[in-house]
Write a protein that holds these residues in place. Structure first.
Motif, short mmCIF file in Angstrom:
data_model
loop_
_atom_site.label_atom_id
_atom_site.label_comp_id
_atom_site.label_asym_id
_atom_site.label_seq_id
_atom_site.Cartn_x
_atom_site.Cartn_y
_atom_site.Cartn_z
N LYS A 210 22.16 -65.22 46.10
CA LYS A 210 20.78 -65.07 45.53
C LYS A 210 20.10 -66.61 45.14
CE LYS A 210 18.30 -63.66 41.35
NZ LYS A 210 18.72 -64.79 40.42
N GLY A 211 18.76 -66.42 45.60
CA GLY A 211 18.26 -68.04 44.57
C GLY A 211 17.70 -67.81 43.41
N PHE A 212 17.44 -69.13 43.22
CA PHE A 212 16.42 -68.88 41.70
C PHE A 212 15.12 -68.45 41.58
CE2 PHE A 212 20.46 -71.37 41.51
CZ PHE A 212 21.11 -71.37 40.59
N GLY A 213 14.95 -68.78 42.40
CA GLY A 213 13.29 -67.93 42.49
C GLY A 213 12.47 -69.55 41.60
N ARG A 214 11.87 -68.95 40.55
CA ARG A 214 10.91 -69.22 39.70
C ARG A 214 10.61 -68.00 38.56
NH1 ARG A 214 6.28 -72.90 37.32
NH2 ARG A 214 7.55 -73.91 35.58
N PHE A 215 12.79 -67.96 38.35
CA PHE A 215 12.55 -66.19 37.43
C PHE A 215 13.36 -66.06 36.83
CE2 PHE A 215 12.73 -61.42 36.63
CZ PHE A 215 11.28 -61.52 36.83
N PRO A 216 12.86 -66.03 35.20
CA PRO A 216 13.71 -65.71 34.37
C PRO A 216 15.57 -64.86 33.96
CG PRO A 216 12.36 -64.50 33.10
CD PRO A 216 12.02 -65.04 34.43
N THR A 217 16.46 -65.77 33.56
CA THR A 217 17.54 -64.46 33.94
C THR A 217 17.83 -64.97 31.88
OG1 THR A 217 19.34 -64.21 34.92
CG2 THR A 217 19.15 -67.07 33.67
N LEU A 218 19.02 -63.69 31.98
CA LEU A 218 19.64 -63.12 30.22
C LEU A 218 20.35 -64.97 30.61
CD1 LEU A 218 19.56 -61.76 28.24
CD2 LEU A 218 21.52 -60.48 29.09
N ALA A 219 19.95 -64.88 29.20
CA ALA A 219 20.76 -65.81 28.35
C ALA A 219 22.05 -65.61 27.02
CB ALA A 219 20.50 -67.32 27.96
N LYS A 220 21.73 -65.15 26.11
CA LYS A 220 22.36 -64.54 25.00
C LYS A 220 21.49 -62.91 24.58
CE LYS A 220 21.90 -69.06 24.18
NZ LYS A 220 20.67 -70.39 22.91
#
Length: 917
Positions: A210-220
């Motif tokens: 998977k790439g990163f695109g420009r999209f959020p992921t879960l941090a906490k």
């Protein structure tokens, strides 16, 4: 190049032997013997007078695989569509096409995770994968062997290439080269439309990468407990039974913090949806019921995250007041849910029994059925203190629209009101009132803080989730066990943050050590220290605590969760844009177009204006060195393996030699698989050719006493370096006039430094010592990417070539991010070469007549007997090139092709001069 030029000597005057041979004018049939040794069919030499603009070389994988190189810039798929391609796009496509075979990636839909299946994308990516699996001529090893960690379908090199594809796909999201109006179709919507600047990441199901695109992921993720009281705002006839004496009524919420590694420009209007399936229990049963709950992001409202990506904070999620349908992640407080609140002993303990939470992230506009990422979390059991009632907000606070919800004032002891008021439209009070000293907040978070390891996975299994999300070190030990932050870098109440760089803990200015002037509100809100306001909204001091750092981390280390120690490579993190906190970013290209002095204002929105004057294609993507912040340990950090955080592609010198990128084959050799054509101010780069590059191998053999480094010095002269000394982390607590590198001003508007304190010219004398050391060892440069293995020495105190001097220098400038260290290399690499293909050949041609006689020998010249009947002196500029329209050149994306591109070399004379006799 000059060191290979030849001067034909007269037979009677022997000169030192030199290997090059003269090349006569092809318009005249050469005499037998004069072209002997050239090995060139006469038909492959053409005469083409023209002006030479420097070194020209066939644009291929130089001295490596002898094949064409793709360009690191995307192009719309429709060649005839003026609404999708700009003139710059057409120039890139032309420069990257060989015999009608495109060597570039296309993109069409920001909402699609499947653009690898568009046009030639998969064949070009497969071509790159094939080259990574080949031995590298002149070097040791294969990149595929170096990055061989495997998941069920692919390896780490597949993950890296998917990241690279998605990085290229996300370059130039809102092209302004044709203005900001009209029918031209930008890749993402123009601001302020929803999802402007947002790209759904690419997922390759064939390799599970998977790439990163420009999209959020879960941090906490956190459990948030407050003490609830009579909901005075309710207009229904609800019955509120006060808790018994000695009891506290508890309300709980499940809260998240998201993170977008694509920090930078253009402005980002996030469109995201969280589908949450909790299975958590406490003494009172299920905490949030069963089934899937949705928390929608604020579509089309960039204020929720201050427009730039990175930490998105609570402002991203839309929490409606009073526990409405938009906020199902809290135990509700309304007329029909009053009985859901348990009563706990005042001063007692909440027994949390643990459980799991599944989080599906998607885009509303792309369709919530298209799951961008699935993350499975495990919350450990724990005993937490019971919260206490927070004080009411003082009545002297200046009331404004963003501080009210539906005309009702803020209620600190009501969860939905508390979370709603975390969005103050830029008001610093948001971080004061969201979490108070009376609350309980317990979180699970990354053990390293490198969220890129999470963002790079399509599905985080329960086992992987247990490794990538662990309990905060203070879990169950104290009421506040979290590291939640606002997007501007401000720490929420009770946050405990580590350090990305090994500078003193007092160096980073944050909410606990900034000495605020008396005119600013206190950074803590509790019963004994109530904030009071009067008049206009107060000013405030920006916090620059780095994001993504767990408590106790005293400087990150590349490939390790341990704190930094001298002798190990520092962690690969990026400087945030302007005054944005530093963190685990992927070095987005600079796509801002605003030329005003406020290029990096704190509350920047889009920074997207008419870019017809400011747009620069080669500024956005000068070279593949821009990939240098892409992580190389995503698969290797999966369950069962030692985590490899803060480790990205290495495109600058590592003096320790311990960084994985410095191990053979070195990461910089990946650069030779790409080339960025120079397309401004005009199309300088022709297909399969480059103009204007300077040869790094400037030493002339055997005439080593001739110093020919002027060209390299000119290249170095054009670049400046960023270096942030540790002293600019701040002067510590109790000091009002801070010297903080994230602010060009300080409290009281006393400027403590200027830009010249951070940006330095390159010291060419010291830097060229690295070149000289290579030549002194009877060695040469085989790839222009080897510039990344040399120290660039800034013209600064304490910087010099040799020994451990530069290692010490960078340890004293530890606030310089990986992206800042590599930016000079990104600009220098495309201007350099190691193999020239344009040569000036000096000629002195004589027609000789041998005198008759018994002693005549055709193999010997008899001085004074034999005669020179005619002589010609001049020079020819000869160029070796490849015709990109040659129908014989195969499609190299077909990995079965074995024919090297060098087989299609042709030669032409581009300039001819005659010298007077």
């Amino acid at each position: 190049m000059v060191r290979r030029h030849r001067l034909l000597h007269r037979p009677q005057r022997p000169r030192p032997h030199r290997r090059d041979r003269p090349l006569p004018d092809p318009r005249r049939r050469p005499r037998e013997g004069f072209d002997r040794g050239l090995h060139l069919p006469h038909g492959r030499v053409e005469h083409r007078p023209r002006r030479v603009q420097g070194h020209r070389a066939p644009r291929r994988s130089r001295r490596r695989h002898r094949q064409p190189r793709p360009v690191p810039r995307p192009v719309a798929p429709h060649a005839t569509d003026d609404d999708s391609r700009t003139p710059f796009d057409r120039l890139v496509a032309n420069a990257a096409t060989v015999n009608q075979v495109p060597y570039y990636f296309t993109r069409s839909d920001w909402k699609s995770p499947n653009e690898l299946d568009l046009d030639q994308n998969r064949s070009v990516l497969g071509y790159l994968r094939f080259l990574c699996g080949k031995s590298i001529p002149g070097f040791v090893g294969k990149l595929s062997d170096k990055y061989s960690a495997s998941n069920t379908k692919g390896t780490e090199i597949d993950q890296i290439l998917t990241e690279i594809f998605d990085y290229i796909r996300c370059v130039n999201l809102c092209d302004t080269s044709k203005g900001t109006t009209g029918s031209f179709k930008t890749f993402t919507p123009r601001p302020p439309a929803a999802a402007s600047g947002q790209v759904v990441p690419t997922y390759d199901s064939k390799t599970d990468t998977k790439g990163f695109g420009r999209f959020p992921t879960l941090a906490k993720a956190g459990l948030f407990f407050i003490a609830a009281e009579d909901p005075k705002h309710l207009t229904t006839a609800a019955t509120w039974a006060a808790p018994a004496t000695g009891k506290i009524r508890v309300q709980a919420a499940l809260v998240f913090q998201l993170f977008d590694p694509g920090q930078g420009y253009p402005g980002l209007y996030t469109d995201v949806n969280l589908a949450v399936t909790p299975n958590l229990t406490w003494d009172y049963g299920s905490m949030f019921g069963s089934g899937t709950l949705n928390a929608a992001g604020n579509s089309g409202t960039s204020a929720v995250m201050r427009y730039w990506g990175g930490t998105l904070g609570f402002r991203l999620l839309r929490f409606y007041p009073y526990g409405g349908s938009g906020s199902p992640l809290v135990t509700k407080l309304d007329s029909t849910h009053l009985t859901e609140f348990p009563d706990a002993a005042n001063g007692g303990v909440i027994h949390f029994k643990g459980g799991t939470v599944k989080v599906d992230l998607s885009s509303n506009l792309a369709g919530t059925s298209t799951i961008v990422q699935t993350i499975n979390l495990t919350f450990p059991a724990g005993d937490f203190p019971v919260p206490s009632l927070a004080a009411e907000i003082p009545t002297t606070i200046p009331v404004q629209t963003s501080f009210q919800m539906s005309g009702v004032n803020y209620y600190p002891n009501e969860m939905s009101s508390r979370l709603s008021q975390s969005s103050f439209g830029g008001d610093p009070r948001g971080d004061i009132f969201t979490f108070t000293q009376n609350d309980v907040l317990q979180t699970i978070q990354s053990p390293s803080g490198d969220y890129r390891l999470v963002a790079g996975l399509q599905t985080v299994s329960a086992a992987e989730g247990s490794q990538l999300f662990v309990a905060h070190p203070d879990w169950g030990k104290q009421a506040q066990a979290h590291s939640f932050k606002e997007p501007d870098g401000t720490d929420y109440n009770g946050a405990s943050i580590g350090l990305l760089a090994p500078v003193s803990a007092t160096g980073y200015a944050n909410s606990s050590n900034v000495a605020n002037p008396s005119s600013l509100p206190p950074r803590r809100y509790n019963n004994t220290n109530k904030p009071t306001y009067s008049g206009a909204k107060p000013g405030w001091t920006v916090s620059i605590t780095p994001d993504g750092t767990p408590p106790g981390l005293n400087g990150s280390t590349a490939g390790s969760t341990a704190s930094f120690t001298t002798g190990n490579p520092p962690g690969d993190w990026d400087n945030g844009t302007g005054n944005v906190p530093d963190g685990a970013y992927i070095n987005r290209p600079d796509e801002a177009t605003n030329d005003s002095p406020s290029y990096f204002p704190n509350n920047v929105r889009t920074n997207l204006v008419d870019g017809t004057r400011f747009f620069s294609a080669n500024r956005l993507m000068p070279s593949a060195v821009m990939f240098g912040s892409l992580p190389t340990g995503v698969i290797a950090s999966a369950v069962g393996n030692a985590p490899q955080p803060w480790q990205t592609l290495l495109f600058h010198r590592d003096p320790t030699g311990k960084h994985k990128g410095a191990q053979a084959p070195m990461d910089h050799l990946l650069l030779d698989l790409f080339t960025m054509p120079v397309i401004e101010p005009y199309a300088i780069t022709e297909p399969l050719s480059t103009d204007g590059r300077v040869n790094m191998n400037y030493q002339i053999l055997p005439f080593t006493y001739i110093n020919r480094d002027t060209g390299v010095r000119a290249v170095l002269k054009s670049e400046r370096m960023l270096a942030v000394a540790n002293k600019y982390a701040g002067l510590g607590p109790g000091v009002v006039d801070l010297a903080v590198y994230k602010q060009l001003y300080t409290a009281g508007a006393v400027r403590k430094y200027t830009v010249s304190d951070f940006r330095f010219d390159i010291n060419a004398d010291e830097t060229l010592k690295g070149f000289q050391a290579r030549f002194a060892a009877n060695d040469l440069f085989r790839s222009a990417s080897e510039i990344c293995a040399l120290d660039l020495v800034p013209n600064d105190t304490g910087a010099a070539y040799g020994g451990t001097t530069m290692q010490t220098y960078w340890e004293n400038h530890a606030l310089t991010g990986d992206n800042s260290r590599e930016k000079p290399y990104a600009d220098l690499y495309p201007r350099l070469t190691t193999k020239s293909n344009t040569f000036t050949v000096h000629l002195r041609v004589q027609a000789l007549k041998q005198a008759a006689g018994a002693s005549a020998d055709p193999a010997k010249w008899r001085e004074g007997v034999d005669t020179v009947t005619a002589e010609y002196r001049g020079s020819r500029v000869v160029e070796r090139y490849v015709d990109p329209a040659n129908k014989q050149i195969p499609d190299y994306t077909n990995t079965a092709v074995k024919t090297p591109l060098s087989q299609f070399y042709r030669f032409r004379i581009v300039e001819a001069k005659s010298f007077p006799q």
